[in-house]
Design a protein around this motif. Structure first.
Motif, short mmCIF file in Angstrom:
data_model
loop_
_atom_site.label_atom_id
_atom_site.label_comp_id
_atom_site.label_asym_id
_atom_site.label_seq_id
_atom_site.Cartn_x
_atom_site.Cartn_y
_atom_site.Cartn_z
N SER A 142 60.77 0.00 25.54
CA SER A 142 61.05 -0.19 26.97
C SER A 142 61.95 -1.40 27.21
O SER A 142 62.83 -1.36 28.06
CB SER A 142 59.75 -0.40 27.75
OG SER A 142 58.99 0.78 27.72
N ALA A 186 65.45 -0.59 26.48
CA ALA A 186 66.06 0.26 27.50
C ALA A 186 66.26 -0.48 28.83
O ALA A 186 66.97 0.00 29.70
CB ALA A 186 65.22 1.52 27.71
N GLY A 187 65.59 -1.62 28.98
CA GLY A 187 65.83 -2.43 30.18
C GLY A 187 64.80 -2.32 31.27
O GLY A 187 65.08 -2.60 32.43
N ARG A 188 63.59 -1.92 30.91
CA ARG A 188 62.57 -1.80 31.96
C ARG A 188 62.23 -3.17 32.52
O ARG A 188 61.93 -4.10 31.78
CB ARG A 188 61.32 -1.13 31.37
CG ARG A 188 60.37 -0.73 32.47
CD ARG A 188 59.38 0.31 32.06
NE ARG A 188 58.36 0.39 33.08
CZ ARG A 188 57.14 0.79 32.84
NH1 ARG A 188 56.78 1.16 31.63
NH2 ARG A 188 56.27 0.84 33.83
N GLU A 189 62.29 -3.27 33.87
CA GLU A 189 62.19 -4.58 34.50
C GLU A 189 60.76 -5.10 34.62
O GLU A 189 60.55 -6.27 34.94
CB GLU A 189 62.87 -4.54 35.88
CG GLU A 189 64.40 -4.54 35.74
CD GLU A 189 65.13 -3.94 36.93
OE1 GLU A 189 64.47 -3.36 37.81
OE2 GLU A 189 66.37 -4.04 36.97
N PRO A 235 69.62 -1.27 33.13
CA PRO A 235 69.32 -0.06 32.35
C PRO A 235 70.47 0.95 32.34
O PRO A 235 70.78 1.54 31.30
CB PRO A 235 68.10 0.52 33.06
CG PRO A 235 67.48 -0.61 33.79
CD PRO A 235 68.58 -1.58 34.10
N LEU A 253 66.86 6.19 25.58
CA LEU A 253 65.42 6.15 25.32
C LEU A 253 64.81 7.51 25.63
O LEU A 253 64.90 7.99 26.77
CB LEU A 253 64.76 5.07 26.20
CG LEU A 253 63.21 5.03 26.18
CD1 LEU A 253 62.67 4.64 24.81
CD2 LEU A 253 62.67 4.07 27.24
N ALA A 254 64.23 8.13 24.60
CA ALA A 254 63.45 9.35 24.85
C ALA A 254 62.04 8.90 25.19
O ALA A 254 61.39 8.21 24.40
CB ALA A 254 63.45 10.25 23.62
N PHE A 255 61.57 9.24 26.39
CA PHE A 255 60.31 8.71 26.90
C PHE A 255 59.09 9.34 26.24
O PHE A 255 59.08 10.52 25.92
CB PHE A 255 60.22 8.95 28.42
CG PHE A 255 60.97 7.95 29.24
CD1 PHE A 255 62.31 7.69 29.02
CD2 PHE A 255 60.32 7.26 30.27
CE1 PHE A 255 63.01 6.77 29.80
CE2 PHE A 255 61.00 6.34 31.06
CZ PHE A 255 62.35 6.09 30.82
#
Lengths: 392, 251
Positions: free
Chosen positions: B45, B48-51, B72, B82-84
């Motif tokens: 995460s 990928a840039g999750r805040e 992101p 990013l594959a979640f």
């Protein structure tokens, strides 16, 4: 003396000289316009707002522009300042209509005001194959359009209503009544996108008989203040009433959707879906009443109101109200309000989509569900366009 | 391609990553393994840039650029995917429309013209074949009512469409039966080239039977405690994570 009598006095010289109007006026001066403590107008204190903001002595402007009519084959009725203008209207041979003296209507204050001031009534007397468009070009202080639609047994009608206010500080108080006979069908769609200094109170009543179906779609975008009173009486058996609404508001727009569906006989169905998106300092009100009378066994009634607030300065009031006297019914209601799902926004952003576009995509998808019953592509495209214009 | 140095991150003041060092070069496949709660998904995460996560220390360089400075969407536009683990359901947005917007946003960021409908459909058809996904799935609302396998396959389809340089697969094997696993792995393998890299985040070794890693790293309590080749994964499979925990306790 009642509180709002001063404002009512400014209308006195406009009262029609016919018995129904005079009678309505008499009743109105007795009950008055809704005051600050009126429960039905709790979140929309309309009378003091009108008193403060409307210029009752506005000079009418010629605001008609043919380009504003939908370019769809059908009958186009043009009202100017509340009065049907037959010269500007273009009708198809499949529509039959008459102009009648206004007669007694409902007894709530704004219906009484309409009955007092509407000079006469457009009555469409049968269903039509081609769609009907009704436009209101309003530029005076108060306009009081009055319309009745009679759809005979087995007939149907598609009706789109649009209000175009071009003068500032105007008030429209409209009243439209659908009489949906046995096995008849009516679909009424309204697009409300006014200026931020325009005010309206719009009453829509439908009386639906056995096996009749009535649909109402109301899309509200901008207005200083709009109150929608939608009343559907399912008078017969196996009737259906469908209510779809979207209010997508910003600035200081204020929309109050007050809906009532009344199930009077067995085996009828009602479905209601209203969605709100509120930004900036806007206010949205939803009040949905469902009545299921003692005889209305086997009623199915569903209601939902979902809202997204985009700003901390936006205000939402939502209130479902179910009153059920029958014992064998299926009723459900639900309302939600919240913010956009941040995790969903993140998901879209990880695919290269910027935040603004991601938010617009989610809101567009949220709003679109309310358009399902709009069958005229031109109108659907117009509403989708307004949604995009507001969101992007 | 990407160089992670002493990366530290927390969520709501709770430290999750406590100093990660990792170097990934083009053409490589890295597997990051570890027990639950070790920080694997957090690492994915954060990249990928999750805040929601706050980076509290360290650095990440991606093609010589400070990755942590980018939003992101900018990371995606520059080739990170990013594959979640849990792809989000989005009612009312079809995968097709979603992908069209995504592809054109990525193209726009590179100064390329938007794909027209014909070329977009051509690209879609080609990638659908590659990952063996059905058209009907793509015209439905994004992930809404999809099975676990369908969601993961849709992730790989999006990856095929966006042609990332660095693909991070977060627990892509979770919730998949063996057939679905093979299809997903097959898609990933087909997309592999000497110019791109893959980071596979997984709890179990079984996915690595199908996506064979060049390097395996074991993450425990927010740190990489061991690195090795694919044999390390087999060793884990045999012995479980306990010996890693014991070893870490001794340090």
């Amino acid at each position: 003396m009642i509180e709002e009598y001063n404002m009512l006095r400014s209308f006195e010289h406009l009262i029609n000289d016919n018995p129904s109007s005079k009678e309505a006026w008499k009743m109105l001066t007795e009950i008055g316009l809704p005051h600050k403590k009126s429960e039905a107008y709790k979140f929309t204190p309309i009378a003091p707002i009108l008193e403060k903001n409307i210029n009752w002595s506005l000079e009418p402007k010629n605001t008609f522009d043919e380009k504003q009519l939908y370019s769809v084959k059908g009958s186009h009725f043009v009202f100017v300042n509340g009065i049907l203008n037959e010269n500007l209207s273009r009708t198809q041979p499949d529509v039959s209509f008459i102009i009648e003296e206004v007669r007694e209507g409902r007894h709530d204050p704004f219906s009484l005001l309409n009955t007092s001031l509407a000079s006469n009534e457009l009555v469409i007397t049968s269903g039509t194959a081609s769609p009907i468009f009704i436009y209101h070009f309003n530029s005076t202080g108060i306009s009081s359009p009055r319309i009745r639609i009679k759809i005979k047994s087995g007939e149907s009608i598609q009706l789109v209503e649009k209000l175009l206010e071009t003068n500032k500080n105007t008030f429209t108080n409209s009243f439209i009544h659908f009489e949906v006979a046995e096995n008849a069908f009516a679909c009424h769609t309204k697009v409300q996108n006014y200026g931020n200094s325009n005010y309206s109170h719009e009453t829509v009543v439908a009386d639906v008989e056995n096996n009749g179906h009535f649909y109402n779609n109301t899309f509200s975008f901008e207005s200083a203040l709009t109150r929608n009173n939608l009343i559907i009486n399912l008078n017969g058996q196996n009737c259906e009433g469908h209510m779809y609404g979207l209010f997508l508001l910003d600035k200081k727009s204020h929309i109050d959707n007050n809906t009532t569906v009344d199930h009077l006989q067995p085996n009828s169905f009602s479905n209601e879906l209203y969605k709100g998106i509120l930004d900036e300092k806007s206010t949205g009100v939803f009040n949905g009443k469902i009545y299921v009378r003692q005889d209305a066994q086997k009623t199915n009634a569903f209601q939902s109101n979902n809202n997204i607030l985009l700003s901390k300065d936006a205000t939402l009031h939502t209130k479902p109200q179910l009153e059920i006297w029958a014992d064998d019914v299926k009723c459900s209601h639900g309302c939600t309000s919240g913010q956009l799902d941040e995790y969903a926004i993140f998901y879209l952003r990880t695919r290269g989509i910027d935040r603004n576009t991601a938010e617009a995509m989610l809101l567009h998808a949220f709003a679109k569900e309310t358009l399902e019953q709009v069958r005229l592509e031109t109108v659907k495209d117009e509403v989708l366009g307004l949604i995009d214009q507001k969101l992007l | 391609m990407i160089s992670i140095k002493n990366l530290q991150a927390s969520i709501k003041d709770k430290k999750i990553l406590k100093g990660i060092d990792l170097e990934v070069k083009a053409g490589e496949v890295h597997a990051i393994m570890g027990p639950n709660g070790s920080g694997k998904s957090t690492l994915a995460s954060v990249l990928a840039g999750r805040e929601d996560y706050e980076v509290t220390g360290g650095s990440v360089e991606y093609f010589g650029e400070d990755l942590l400075d980018l939003d992101p969407e900018e990371r995606s536009q520059k080739g990170i995917f990013l594959a979640f683990q849990y792809p989000v359901e989005i009612p009312g947005v079809s995968t097709t429309n979603f992908m069209k917007t995504a592809i054109n946003k990525v193209r726009e960021s590179r100064g390329e013209k938007a794909l027209d409908a014909v070329n977009f459909l051509k690209l879609m058809k080609e990638k659908m074949k590659l990952v063996d996904i059905d058209q009907s799935l793509l015209s439905r609302s994004l992930n809404e009512g999809f099975s676990g396998g369908e969601k993961k396959r849709n992730e790989i389809f999006q990856m095929a469409m966006l042609e990332p340089k660095l693909a991070i697969l977060d627990e892509t094997d979770s919730g998949l039966d063996i057939d679905a696993l093979k299809i997903v792995a097959d898609g990933v393998n087909k997309l592999k080239s000497k110019d791109n890299a893959t980071v596979v985040v997984t709890h179990y070794q079984r996915l690595l039977n199908y996506i064979v890693p060049d390097f395996v790293h074991i993450l425990y309590k927010g740190k990489i405690v061991r690195s090795g080749d694919k044999n390390l994964a087999s060793e884990l499979e045999e012995k479980g994570y306990d010996w890693i925990k014991e070893e870490a306790a001794l340090v």
